[in-house]
Design an enzyme around this catalytic site. Structure first.
Site, PDB file in Angstrom:
ATOM      1  N   HIS C  56       0.829  -1.214   0.000  1.00  0.00           N
ATOM      2  CA  HIS C  56       0.000   0.000   0.000  1.00  0.00           C
ATOM      3  C   HIS C  56       0.860   1.260   0.000  1.00  0.00           C
ATOM      4  O   HIS C  56       0.368   2.327   0.349  1.00  0.00           O
ATOM      5  CB  HIS C  56      -0.879   0.030   1.248  1.00  0.00           C
ATOM      6  CG  HIS C  56      -1.765  -1.148   1.416  1.00  0.00           C
ATOM      7  ND1 HIS C  56      -2.811  -1.397   0.567  1.00  0.00           N
ATOM      8  CD2 HIS C  56      -1.766  -2.163   2.313  1.00  0.00           C
ATOM      9  CE1 HIS C  56      -3.429  -2.512   0.944  1.00  0.00           C
ATOM     10  NE2 HIS C  56      -2.806  -2.995   2.000  1.00  0.00           N
ATOM     11  N   HIS C 216      -7.943  -3.976  -0.907  1.00  0.00           N
ATOM     12  CA  HIS C 216      -7.321  -5.230  -1.329  1.00  0.00           C
ATOM     13  C   HIS C 216      -8.165  -5.832  -2.441  1.00  0.00           C
ATOM     14  O   HIS C 216      -8.120  -7.022  -2.699  1.00  0.00           O
ATOM     15  CB  HIS C 216      -7.230  -6.237  -0.184  1.00  0.00           C
ATOM     16  CG  HIS C 216      -6.619  -5.664   1.049  1.00  0.00           C
ATOM     17  ND1 HIS C 216      -7.364  -5.062   2.037  1.00  0.00           N
ATOM     18  CD2 HIS C 216      -5.335  -5.587   1.433  1.00  0.00           C
ATOM     19  CE1 HIS C 216      -6.549  -4.647   2.995  1.00  0.00           C
ATOM     20  NE2 HIS C 216      -5.320  -4.936   2.655  1.00  0.00           N
TER      21      HIS C 216
END
Ligand SMILES: Nc1ncnc2c1ncn2[C@@H]1O[C@H](COP(=O)(O)OP(=O)(O)O)[C@@H](O)[C@H]1O
Ligand SMILES: Nc1ncnc2c1ncn2[C@@H]1O[C@H](COP(=O)(O)OP(=O)(O)O)[C@@H](O)[C@H]1O
Ligand SMILES: [Mg+2]
Ligand SMILES: [Mg+2]
Ligand SMILES: [Mg+2]
Ligand SMILES: [Mg+2]
Lengths: 202, 335, 335, 202
Positions: C56, C216
């Protein structure tokens, strides 16, 4: 006449973009169309009293609106030829030859390109020469513009055999061979639209 | 290709509006043209104006600020700004000390900034120009190379020099010196898409990469199959070193710049190898920056930049700088 | 899908090495585990530890620094860090004032941080926890929502509170309050690819988008055809408003966060509409940030976050903060 | 026996990953394989004197190496059952039933999931019950493990009809229906590998 040029440029947007995308960044069509829209709008609203003003306004609007290499180059092509020209009410072969003679010099000075560098100069300079020759031979405006169109067309063909010295195709080297120059194509298109307009408005 | 835009023709104006809406405390729009200026430039300094096509964000719009550019002139997507735009931005930032133009060496930018500088002269504003020429594969001659991510470092020096109160001639000299010491090389992994276009900017087979690709998708020097990060990085470094000729004990600033969709995670993995490579050669890395400052929309790939530093350049490199997308605080001391 | 990596198993370790190689003046690795700490945390303050899966970036590794986190515990790609890792990071940052854990509310993170906090107790370190729960579409109940880009704002408050010297209980209270006031919604435009994987993380037809998608690739609430930026943004805002219920005259901080390949240019265009929308409703935007802080590899899309502010939260929001990827300087006064 | 479990988990990496990717994030296979590699290496190097140590080391290594939800969950499953167990030199049905009885409680306490939440508990709890029943009936170890495997398998099937209450599938609601839970599949795989190992090593 210039409104017709504008129209033709706008219609050729995708075609010019495609040519630029082969060896450039593909924005030449969009750029020219932006310029054409700008000068079309300006010419429609402003009352241009003479030939000089029409050329000047067209060039200034292109320079103001387009950006990119061609904003300056085509802006200069239109406005750079009338700087030192006494005001003219009508366009004849002599005037047109004088304008494009000056403007070719102005573009070359600005862009530092010469014939053989695979730029619009490869179309503009022969077209300008053709106008000068036609003026010397006392040809009418239509025939002279037709000569210029043909010379520009040959110039476009000529660019296919050249490696680029300027612009984004510069780093391509030999890989630019076989592709015509986008700016040269625009020069041809401009003379062609002049001729077609005269054909229609004779 | 999906792009979050309204219409192609409005992209730049709406982008500027969105930028100003976010950061209006510190930036304002230049009326009537596609330009912005920093609000808090200290008085009596040389103005720094940068510019170029839109589509490389955060450069150029995000690189004005404290110790950086005072004004930014923007063109349409991948197109140089107009002379008008540059002129208006120039007028907005000039404080009577003159203005330095910094931009990547592309035909369109050269032409438009040159016209602008003539127009500025008419308005009695002194301008000087430094063209950034860091992409080592784009030409043999240094002056003919195109400008890529190294822009950020050149601007850093220029901003530092101007913030230090130096006169235009000195700011120009230092900025040109930064560029003389600047070497970059890029690699393309996958094409980006220009907003409004449906086709990707170039074609690249799924398992191939291209060395030396430009930030508008200009062709590079060769293609190869995709490789592990370390191998790829080493090849780029060797190619870069051919031109940069870094010597043992030389000091450099390093920038690993992502082109858009390549992740920071990957850039860190690249940086790991770059630092190992420098260490093996006793090249002294004074400072490193890993970020995506100069992008090509959602293009995959990255570039590596070295700027050689001497004490003079270090001094201006270390002047604090801040924009929403580039910050350099006082250098922390290493333990 | 091309990723610039060496081997899947080495990604996180090599990424950390590359990060430390770049920023070793300010950060160091925690020995033996996948963690880093900020070197210059001021003495005698509550420690802030954040963490989560890798992939991320810049969160989480890039969010330690002045007025931010003191330590970061990293897991494998999209996997929570181990209790060991969290514990070692906790021990490294504890200064006897206790440690606050902040992480997005995902099963794996909850489990691992809970175990870590029990282990920390054995080591006589006080810990408190705030789970970030900002994604409004992920659950009806506030506490069950997952955490997305709003993490950055919660951390900002926590970092500001800790830097101000407040005790653990107060830092926790303020951080929890920030989270209580936090509302985000995301939209997915195109899937990212997990490094080492050959398939994209989810499937989405070329002309469709998905509202409320997680970071995700977790499914969202509905799909639609791609839309112009303003329309899309307005729909997201209406969805967000259903839950956030922003009132006229309320003050908010806004974050427009890109998910990876969506460009800053596009995010600015989104922000333009967000600000218009707020203005129409007399919602007072105290501060805006447009960036890609919380990404999902090269996923296309973005999220909009509102954090409601009162005077207390503003105070800690305005404490200067600095990391290589997030900076907040003293707030400039608007003209 | 545990080395064989490790091997089977590593072999099932892609299968477990695929199952997780349907309604989770697809990393369950990689996570379990990481854990299996870690405990395999540790068990090979360390000399574990008794049953308790083997379970404990296995769990600790999974907890240390894996991360994610399953690191804690499966770590607890292995190490959580031997905490209060007197040291045992050999594994019999009673011991195994006791271990999994304790560990099921530990996992439930840790993860706060119960049967019906579409987690590995849906396989673990019935498997543990089966062991207890087998112990009560005085069954041998092989038969007991076979019963547990069968119960776990039914648990896996059962998860197909459930909406998820925990983990990344939570937000899917009805869309999780029809897909089996990855963690439950791992539980079944673990009992299956135990049985197969015993079959081979009898
Ligand atoms: N220095 C120059 N002199 C003359 N013409 C030039 C020069 N540089 C570029 N051109 C012309 O401009 C054209 C490209 O225009 P355009 O695509 O609009 O700009 P850009 O290169 O900025 O994308 C080229 O095809 C070429 O004919
Ligand atoms: N709270 C919980 N209690 C029991 N098992 C759980 C819990 N949360 C998740 N699990 C199990 O973990 C599995 C997912 O593991 P894994 O994919 O490795 O972790 P992550 O969800 O972090 O990606 C699920 O299939 C489920 O069986
Ligand atoms: Mg072009
Ligand atoms: Mg262009
Ligand atoms: Mg996971
Ligand atoms: Mg998973």
């Amino acid at each position: 006449m210039f409104l017709h040029i504008g129209e033709e440029i706008i219609n050729a947007k995708d075609m010019l973009g495609k040519i630029d995308s082969e060896i450039g960044d593909g924005d030449h069509g969009a750029g020219m169309a932006t310029g054409a829209e700008a000068f079309t709008a300006k010419l429609q609203e402003a009352s241009c009293h003479n030939v000089n003003a029409v050329f000047k306004v067209t060039g200034m609007e292109m320079m103001k609106s387009m950006g990119g290499a061609s904003g300056v180059i085509f802006g200069t092509m239109f406005s750079g030829g009338v700087k030192n020209l006494p005001a003219k009410e009508t366009l004849d072969t002599n005037t047109l030859a004088a304008i494009f003679g000056e403007s070719t010099e102005a573009v070359k000075k600005r862009g530092k390109a010469s014939v053989g560098d695979k730029t619009m100069i490869d179309a503009l300079e022969p077209a300008s020469e053709a106008l000068k020759k036609a003026a010397g031979e006392g040809k009418g405006l239509y025939d002279s513009v037709a000569d210029a169109e043909e010379a520009a067309n040959q110039g476009v063909e000529y660019t296919k055999n050249l490696e680029a010295k300027f612009g984004r195709a510069k780093t391509l080297g030999e890989r630019a061979l076989g592709f015509q120059d986008a700016g040269a194509t625009s020069v041809w298109l401009i003379f062609k639209s002049m001729r077609v307009w005269m054909e229609k408005n004779e | 290709m999906k792009k979050v835009i309204n219409q192609e023709a409005a992209i730049v104006d709406e982008m500027i509006e969105g930028f100003i809406a976010a950061y209006s405390n510190d930036y304002k729009k230049v009326p009537d043209v596609k330009g912005i200026t920093y609000k808090h430039s200290s008085p009596d300094k040389v103005g720094i104006v940068i510019g170029g096509g839109t589509g490389h964000e955060p450069l150029f719009i995000g690189a004005a600020g404290e110790g950086l550019a005072d004004g930014v002139a923007l063109g349409n997507v991948f197109a140089a700004p107009t002379p008008d735009t540059i002129l208006e931005v120039t007028k907005s930032v000039d404080q009577g000390k003159g203005v330095l133009y910094i931009y990547g060496n592309y035909a369109g930018d050269v032409l438009n900034f040159d016209v602008a500088s003539e127009l500025a002269e008419v308005e009695d504003i002194d301008t000087e120009t430094v063209q950034v020429t860091d992409d080592v594969v784009s030409a043999e001659e240094k002056e003919e190379r195109r400008g890529i991510a190294g822009d950020m470092f050149v601007l850093k020096i220029a901003g530092g020099a101007a913030a230090s109160g130096l006169p235009l001639s000195e700011v120009k000299r230092l900025t040109a010196k930064a560029n003389d010491n600047l070497f970059s090389i890029g690699v393309g992994l996958s094409p980006g898409t220009s907003p409004g276009k449906t086709e990707p900017m170039f074609e690249l087979p799924e398992d191939e990469i291209e060395y030396g690709l430009g930030i508008h998708g200009e062709k590079g020097i060769r293609r190869s199959k995709m490789k592990p990060a370390d191998e790829l990085t080493t090849e780029l470094l060797e190619e870069l070193q051919k031109v940069a000729g870094l010597q043992s004990d030389e000091e450099v600033a390093v920038l690993i710049n992502g082109l858009g969709k390549t992740t920071l995670m990957e850039l860190f993995i690249v940086n790991r190898k770059v630092q190992q490579w420098c260490e093996e050669r006793n090249i002294n890395v004074y400072d490193t920056d890993v970020n995506s400052y100069c992008t090509t929309q959602d293009m995959g790939g990255f570039s590596i930049t070295f700027m050689k530093l001497d004490d003079e350049l270090k001094k201006y490199f270390d002047v604090p700088a801040a924009s929403p997308y580039y910050t350099r605080a006082n250098r922390g001391e290493s333990e």
